[in-house]
Motif scaffolding. Structure first.
Motif, PDB file in Angstrom:
ATOM      1  N   ALA A   1       0.848  -1.185   0.000  1.00 42.44           N
ATOM      2  CA  ALA A   1       0.000   0.000   0.000  1.00 42.44           C
ATOM      3  C   ALA A   1       0.885   1.237   0.000  1.00 42.44           C
ATOM      4  CB  ALA A   1      -0.910   0.010   1.222  1.00 42.44           C
ATOM      5  N   VAL A   2       0.537   2.204  -0.831  1.00 40.20           N
ATOM      6  CA  VAL A   2       1.232   3.493  -0.862  1.00 40.20           C
ATOM      7  C   VAL A   2       0.209   4.560  -0.495  1.00 40.20           C
ATOM      8  CG1 VAL A   2       2.497   5.157  -2.256  1.00 40.20           C
ATOM      9  CG2 VAL A   2       2.864   2.706  -2.606  1.00 40.20           C
ATOM     10  N   VAL A   3       0.462   5.293   0.568  1.00 38.27           N
ATOM     11  CA  VAL A   3      -0.465   6.303   1.060  1.00 38.27           C
ATOM     12  C   VAL A   3       0.020   7.678   0.612  1.00 38.27           C
ATOM     13  CG1 VAL A   3      -1.600   7.275   3.086  1.00 38.27           C
ATOM     14  CG2 VAL A   3      -0.981   4.848   3.046  1.00 38.27           C
ATOM     15  N   GLY A   4      -0.665   8.263  -0.348  1.00 35.67           N
ATOM     16  CA  GLY A   4      -0.279   9.574  -0.882  1.00 35.67           C
ATOM     17  C   GLY A   4      -0.037   9.507  -2.368  1.00 35.67           C
ATOM     18  N   THR A   5      -0.685  10.370  -3.127  1.00 31.22           N
ATOM     19  CA  THR A   5      -0.586  10.347  -4.595  1.00 31.22           C
ATOM     20  C   THR A   5       0.216  11.507  -5.147  1.00 31.22           C
ATOM     21  OG1 THR A   5      -2.686  11.556  -4.805  1.00 31.22           O
ATOM     22  CG2 THR A   5      -2.797   9.141  -4.823  1.00 31.22           C
ATOM     23  N   GLY A   6       1.002  12.183  -4.293  1.00 32.65           N
ATOM     24  CA  GLY A   6       1.892  13.236  -4.765  1.00 32.65           C
ATOM     25  C   GLY A   6       3.140  12.657  -5.400  1.00 32.65           C
ATOM     26  N   PRO A   7       4.118  13.503  -5.747  1.00 30.09           N
ATOM     27  CA  PRO A   7       5.326  13.031  -6.436  1.00 30.09           C
ATOM     28  C   PRO A   7       6.075  11.939  -5.681  1.00 30.09           C
ATOM     29  CG  PRO A   7       5.180  15.417  -6.571  1.00 30.09           C
ATOM     30  CD  PRO A   7       4.082  14.976  -5.652  1.00 30.09           C
ATOM     31  N   ALA A   8       6.232  12.077  -4.361  1.00 29.07           N
ATOM     32  CA  ALA A   8       6.986  11.064  -3.618  1.00 29.07           C
ATOM     33  C   ALA A   8       6.315   9.703  -3.708  1.00 29.07           C
ATOM     34  CB  ALA A   8       7.124  11.491  -2.151  1.00 29.07           C
ATOM     35  N   GLY A   9       5.013   9.686  -3.484  1.00 26.11           N
ATOM     36  CA  GLY A   9       4.291   8.425  -3.572  1.00 26.11           C
ATOM     37  C   GLY A   9       4.318   7.842  -4.963  1.00 26.11           C
ATOM     38  N   MET A  10       4.201   8.700  -5.977  1.00 25.99           N
ATOM     39  CA  MET A  10       4.125   8.195  -7.350  1.00 25.99           C
ATOM     40  C   MET A  10       5.477   7.709  -7.859  1.00 25.99           C
ATOM     41  SD  MET A  10       1.017   8.077  -7.908  1.00 25.99           S
ATOM     42  CE  MET A  10       1.300   7.308  -9.513  1.00 25.99           C
TER      43      MET A  10
END
Length: 500
Positions: free
Chosen positions: A118-127
């Motif tokens: 699971a990746v929490v956050g859809t900003g640049p770091a998460g993507m």
């Protein structure tokens, strides 16, 4: 004719990886990578192939002979970076550089079951973490964001008049439809699901929740109406669902921005822009409507230190100074300001052609076009007013000076927020970690500003994500993070046949 990298460079080094002659620096393994304001093309080495321009996710690279008048300065900026830099020999073999021979630093067993991450956050770091997982592993990814729309910092943190920078969001969004990814929006950790529940349902969880709160100054009067954080203003003009349409009042003639970072410049630029120029951008409709009736005539950018030590990047100041309809003026009440500009020390050299003025801060802004004033060597002392901001008292060369203003915007940095159920370092505003591995939480990882603090632009998150994903994979392959042993139907069927 060589190419040149311009203002919107995101520093993610996509261009570096495709250059056949190693002419773009600093490269990811060079010590100054991530610390320079942008990447640079060496005009003496560039072979004009255009591979970097084709690969650039934010359209920041152009042939020098096609640069517009406002962008021609970047031909010199690129060349100047290499003036005192030792030449780097190019390898004639395509895409094989002295700085990056092929390496295989991730040892993943061929029969390893796919991990559920699971990746929490859809900003640049998460993507960037999602990109690494989907392109370089067989992991299945569940991408989660608390907001009803994806994008994070790219969507809600980049100014609407920077469409090229926002374009990197298109690079990220192509992964939303990947067959091994499930996108879940409107899901908040601590409200809709706990950190423990996420950990139970996945082999590993990566938190890329950023640093969304504003740093406080601790000044008297900081909580008065008319005093607000730049994070609020940025979210307001970008249409963030957490910020109401009436959050920013533009009835004051003078607005003081405490801070001179790029965010402060963004806010100053938007508040003084011609609304017609913003029409058709991604600006929130309510913000555009309020800007059309704005009474703001002067925005003051206030710096504690001198013009040689400012936080903004050179490209952002150059763009601000080139606007023909909004004058950029330097307040020279403090003699150290003019002395630094005349000496051409550091970034002070960028101000040499700007108008200078000793401003009477007790008077309202003069009639005329909207303008931006840079004032240096002025630490804020107190926000004045009874029921509403009346002004800002600052240090001056001869004692305290009160700048009459109806609004004060604090642009002094971002700060991470605690995630319920995870450890948090209140001093740094980060989740304690080692190379992305959260302390005391097996299978839990962090990436981006919540990992390292609010430093570095969009591209810095690529190397940050690479480190975190490498740590996660090392933990899985070593057995520190056991997989739950789920098998795909095809793998299960193959196992049955092997057992016969």
């Amino acid at each position: 004719m060589a190419f040149a990298i311009t203002q919107t460079c995101c520093n993610d080094a996509t261009c570096v990886s495709v250059c056949p002659v190693n002419c773009i620096h600093p490269t990811p393994d060079e010590p100054d990578f991530g610390t320079t304001e942008m990447l640079y093309v060496d005009p003496a080495t560039c072979i004009d192939c255009g591979a970097c321009a084709d690969a650039c996710p934010v359209d920041a690279i152009f042939p020098v002979d096609l640069l517009t008048d406002s962008m021609k300065v970047y031909a010199g900026i690129n060349a100047d970076f290499f003036a005192d830099r030792p030449p780097v020999a190019a390898n004639p073999a395509p895409n094989f550089h002295r700085w990056g021979p092929p390496t295989f630093d991730r040892e993943i067993p061929s029969g390893l079951e796919p991990a559920d991450v699971a990746v929490v956050g859809t900003g640049p770091a998460g993507m960037y973490a999602v990109e690494d997982l989907l392109l370089h592993t067989n992991a299945r990814v569940t991408l989660i964001d608390r907001l009803p729309v994806a994008g994070g910092l790219v969507r809600f943190g980049v100014a609407p008049d920077h469409p090229d920078t926002k374009r990197i969001g298109e690079t990220f969004s192509r992964f939303h439809d990947h067959p091994r990814l499930k996108l879940k929006l409107g899901v908040e950790v601590g409200r809709h699901v706990t950190a423990d529940e996420l950990a139970e349902r996945h082999d590993a969880v990566i938190y890329a929740v950023g640093a969304s709160s504003a740093r406080a100054l601790g000044l008297s009067g900081e909580d008065l109406p008319g005093s607000l954080a730049a994070t609020t203003v940025v979210a307001w003009y970008n249409g963030h669902p957490d910020v109401p349409a009436h959050a920013v009042d533009l009835s004051a003639e003078r607005v003081v921005l405490i801070g001179t970072g790029n965010v402060a410049l963004d806010v100053a630029r938007i508040l003084t822009a011609d609304p017609d120029d913003l029409d058709g951008t991604t600006i929130a409709p309510h913000a555009l409507e309020r800007l059309r009736s704005s009474k703001v005539r002067e925005v003051v950018l206030l710096a504690r230190r001198g013009p040689e030590d400012t936080a903004y990047t050179s490209p952002e100041l150059i763009a601000l100074a080139q606007r023909e309809t909004v004058p950029l003026v330097v307040d020279t009440e403090d003699p150290r300001t003019a002395a630094a500009i005349d000496a051409g020390t550091g970034k002070a050299a960028l101000l040499k052609d700007l108008a200078r003025e000793t401003v009477d801060w007790t008077a309202p802004p003069a009639d005329g076009p909207r303008r931006i004033v840079l004032r240096f060597h002025s630490a804020p002392v107190e926000i004045t007013g009874d029921r509403q901001v009346r002004g800002l008292r600052v240090e001056g060369p001869s004692g305290p000076v009160e700048i009459a203003a109806g609004q004060v915007v604090r642009a002094v940095g971002y700060r991470g927020r605690p995630v319920p159920g995870l450890p948090f370092d209140d001093a740094t505003g980060t989740i304690p970690n080692t190379a992305g591995r959260v302390e005391g939480r097996t299978g839990t990882y962090v990436v981006g500003w919540i990992k390292r603090g609010p430093s570095g632009g969009i591209g810095a998150n690529r190397t940050c994500a690479k480190e975190t994903v490498a740590t996660l994979l090392a933990d899985i392959t070593s057995g520190e993070v056991p997989l739950r042993g789920r098998r795909s139907p095809i793998a299960a069927l193959a196992a049955r046949f092997r057992g016969r």
